[in-house]
Motif scaffolding. Structure first.
Motif, PDB file in Angstrom:
ATOM      1  N   HIS A   1      -9.257 -17.438  -7.924  1.00 38.37           N
ATOM      2  CA  HIS A   1     -10.548 -16.728  -7.968  1.00 38.37           C
ATOM      3  C   HIS A   1     -10.628 -15.825  -9.194  1.00 38.37           C
ATOM      4  O   HIS A   1     -10.910 -14.626  -9.090  1.00 38.37           O
ATOM      5  N   ASP A   2     -10.369 -16.401 -10.355  1.00 38.82           N
ATOM      6  CA  ASP A   2     -10.485 -15.653 -11.613  1.00 38.82           C
ATOM      7  C   ASP A   2      -9.634 -14.392 -11.632  1.00 38.82           C
ATOM      8  O   ASP A   2     -10.071 -13.328 -12.086  1.00 38.82           O
ATOM      9  N   GLY A   3      -8.414 -14.509 -11.111  1.00 38.46           N
ATOM     10  CA  GLY A   3      -7.490 -13.384 -11.164  1.00 38.46           C
ATOM     11  C   GLY A   3      -7.638 -12.384 -10.045  1.00 38.46           C
ATOM     12  O   GLY A   3      -6.966 -11.346 -10.048  1.00 38.46           O
ATOM     13  N   LEU A   4      -8.496 -12.689  -9.078  1.00 37.08           N
ATOM     14  CA  LEU A   4      -8.719 -11.763  -7.965  1.00 37.08           C
ATOM     15  C   LEU A   4      -8.332 -12.419  -6.639  1.00 37.08           C
ATOM     16  O   LEU A   4      -8.413 -13.640  -6.487  1.00 37.08           O
ATOM     17  N   VAL A   5      -7.928 -11.584  -5.677  1.00 38.11           N
ATOM     18  CA  VAL A   5      -7.723 -12.051  -4.306  1.00 38.11           C
ATOM     19  C   VAL A   5      -8.424 -11.078  -3.366  1.00 38.11           C
ATOM     20  O   VAL A   5      -8.479  -9.868  -3.635  1.00 38.11           O
ATOM     21  N   PRO A   6      -8.999 -11.583  -2.257  1.00 35.88           N
ATOM     22  CA  PRO A   6      -9.599 -10.678  -1.268  1.00 35.88           C
ATOM     23  C   PRO A   6      -8.532  -9.871  -0.555  1.00 35.88           C
ATOM     24  O   PRO A   6      -7.433 -10.370  -0.278  1.00 35.88           O
ATOM     25  N   ALA A   7      -8.866  -8.623  -0.271  1.00 35.68           N
ATOM     26  CA  ALA A   7      -7.951  -7.722   0.432  1.00 35.68           C
ATOM     27  C   ALA A   7      -8.665  -7.165   1.657  1.00 35.68           C
ATOM     28  O   ALA A   7      -9.611  -6.380   1.530  1.00 35.68           O
ATOM     29  N   ILE A   8      -8.222  -7.588   2.818  1.00 31.18           N
ATOM     30  CA  ILE A   8      -8.778  -7.095   4.081  1.00 31.18           C
ATOM     31  C   ILE A   8      -8.085  -5.786   4.426  1.00 31.18           C
ATOM     32  O   ILE A   8      -6.853  -5.726   4.479  1.00 31.18           O
ATOM     33  N   ILE A   9      -8.861  -4.751   4.664  1.00 33.82           N
ATOM     34  CA  ILE A   9      -8.306  -3.433   4.953  1.00 33.82           C
ATOM     35  C   ILE A   9      -8.392  -3.176   6.454  1.00 33.82           C
ATOM     36  O   ILE A   9      -9.471  -3.223   7.042  1.00 33.82           O
TER      37      ILE A   9
ATOM     38  N   LYS B   1       9.352  -3.291   3.290  1.00 35.08           N
ATOM     39  CA  LYS B   1       8.436  -4.397   3.521  1.00 35.08           C
ATOM     40  C   LYS B   1       7.892  -4.940   2.206  1.00 35.08           C
ATOM     41  O   LYS B   1       7.701  -6.140   2.043  1.00 35.08           O
ATOM     42  N   ASN B   2       7.647  -4.051   1.252  1.00 32.38           N
ATOM     43  CA  ASN B   2       7.102  -4.497  -0.027  1.00 32.38           C
ATOM     44  C   ASN B   2       8.088  -5.372  -0.793  1.00 32.38           C
ATOM     45  O   ASN B   2       7.690  -6.200  -1.602  1.00 32.38           O
ATOM     46  N   GLN B   3       9.382  -5.170  -0.531  1.00 31.81           N
ATOM     47  CA  GLN B   3      10.377  -5.976  -1.220  1.00 31.81           C
ATOM     48  C   GLN B   3      10.269  -7.449  -0.834  1.00 31.81           C
ATOM     49  O   GLN B   3      10.730  -8.322  -1.553  1.00 31.81           O
ATOM     50  N   HIS B   4       9.644  -7.716   0.331  1.00 30.75           N
ATOM     51  CA  HIS B   4       9.593  -9.078   0.835  1.00 30.75           C
ATOM     52  C   HIS B   4       8.209  -9.703   0.676  1.00 30.75           C
ATOM     53  O   HIS B   4       7.939 -10.751   1.250  1.00 30.75           O
ATOM     54  N   ILE B   5       7.320  -9.062  -0.096  1.00 29.66           N
ATOM     55  CA  ILE B   5       5.993  -9.627  -0.297  1.00 29.66           C
ATOM     56  C   ILE B   5       6.113 -10.931  -1.082  1.00 29.66           C
ATOM     57  O   ILE B   5       6.782 -10.994  -2.105  1.00 29.66           O
ATOM     58  N   MET B   6       5.439 -11.963  -0.593  1.00 32.09           N
ATOM     59  CA  MET B   6       5.498 -13.266  -1.254  1.00 32.09           C
ATOM     60  C   MET B   6       4.710 -13.230  -2.559  1.00 32.09           C
ATOM     61  O   MET B   6       3.855 -12.375  -2.755  1.00 32.09           O
ATOM     62  N   LYS B   7       5.001 -14.167  -3.410  1.00 30.34           N
ATOM     63  CA  LYS B   7       4.284 -14.260  -4.680  1.00 30.34           C
ATOM     64  C   LYS B   7       2.821 -14.593  -4.390  1.00 30.34           C
ATOM     65  O   LYS B   7       2.519 -15.539  -3.664  1.00 30.34           O
ATOM     66  N   ILE B   8       1.923 -13.815  -4.965  1.00 29.64           N
ATOM     67  CA  ILE B   8       0.498 -13.957  -4.669  1.00 29.64           C
ATOM     68  C   ILE B   8      -0.160 -14.814  -5.747  1.00 29.64           C
ATOM     69  O   ILE B   8       0.069 -14.632  -6.938  1.00 29.64           O
ATOM     70  N   ASP B   9      -0.999 -15.729  -5.303  1.00 32.34           N
ATOM     71  CA  ASP B   9      -1.681 -16.650  -6.211  1.00 32.34           C
ATOM     72  C   ASP B   9      -3.020 -16.041  -6.640  1.00 32.34           C
ATOM     73  O   ASP B   9      -3.996 -16.088  -5.907  1.00 32.34           O
ATOM     74  N   PHE B  10      -3.044 -15.454  -7.837  1.00 35.80           N
ATOM     75  CA  PHE B  10      -4.272 -14.859  -8.363  1.00 35.80           C
ATOM     76  C   PHE B  10      -5.109 -15.868  -9.151  1.00 35.80           C
ATOM     77  O   PHE B  10      -6.168 -15.518  -9.672  1.00 35.80           O
TER      78      PHE B  10
END
Length: 244
Positions: A57-65, A45-54
């Motif tokens: 928000h100053d290099g950060l993205v929210p991560a919902i757990i 699944k990790n191989q298919h993670i899309m490119k994340i736009d950091f």
């Protein structure tokens, strides 16, 4: 009456158990919260993670757990690229702590780690949904969730883990372990007996007794799954496939 019906049905169950030989095959599932199969699925699944736009928000993205088994939302944190990379490489959720101004692995002090199961990205590529198996409470207050949502949903998975631990510890005082060591035939017979008890109670109007018998059946069913090296999640997958 109820007693005579129970006696007849239990006799039938015992005879069926004696006459039908159930074989046990398969090695013990690899230990650890992720397990071999889950780890392989995760890497795919990790191989298919899309490119994340950091950049937003100053290099950060929210991560919902989110709990991987119960779907309960546990907490919200923030990740930079380094935190995400460490999370994927080590299998434990790591955030970038804005207060500490450094990487922070959840559980590094308390031991209440969040073991990674799956990562998803939203449609704008700027928010992560991370599914985990928590080791202990997630919130520093001791609550399961930082949103103070306590629920019995998903408890079967906790019970499944407890059953596996009792057997792994080889606790001589544990009923679970002693039943498991008697073999799959005895466990299967016990499941049959509990099913009979549930059927009998369903004919009466005492809901408390009915619920207790249902709980007994589910508990022994989980032990039977363990004797066959099958997880509750495996059975859910079959049901999910049937519903499609």
């Amino acid at each position: 009456n109820k007693d005579s019906a129970r006696a007849v049905l239990q006799t039938v169950c015992c005879e069926a158990s004696r006459n039908y030989e159930i074989s046990f095959a398969g090695a013990t599932r690899a230990s650890g919260l992720l397990g071999v199969n889950s780890a392989k699925q995760l890497s795919k699944k990790n191989q298919h993670i899309m490119k994340i736009d950091f950049s937003k928000h100053d290099g950060l993205v929210p991560a919902i757990i989110q709990h991987a088994q119960t779907d309960q939302v546990l907490m919200l944190g923030y990740m930079n690229q380094e935190a995400l990379d460490k999370t994927k490489s080590e299998g434990k959720v790591t955030f970038f702590s804005r207060s500490k101004n450094r990487l922070w692995t959840k559980g590094e002090t308390s031991g209440n780690y969040l073991f990674l199961k799956e990562i998803a990205v939203d449609c704008d590529n700027d928010t992560l949904l991370i599914k985990v198996l928590p080791q202990g409470p997630t919130c520093h207050t001791g609550s399961t969730s930082c949103f103070k949502e306590e629920t019995a949903k998903g408890f079967l998975y906790k019970l499944e883990n407890t059953i596996e631990q009792r057997i792994a510890d080889d606790d001589s005082k544990s009923y679970t372990n002693s039943l498991f060591k008697r073999g799959v035939n005895k466990v299967a017979q016990k499941v049959g007996e509990e099913a009979i008890e549930l059927v009998i109670e369903s004919k009466d109007n005492n809901l408390e007794l009915f619920k207790n018998e249902a709980a007994d059946l589910l508990y022994h069913f989980l032990i039977l799954l363990k004797t066959k090296d099958v997880k509750l999640e495996d059975v859910e997958e079959v049901l999910e496939e049937r519903s499609m």
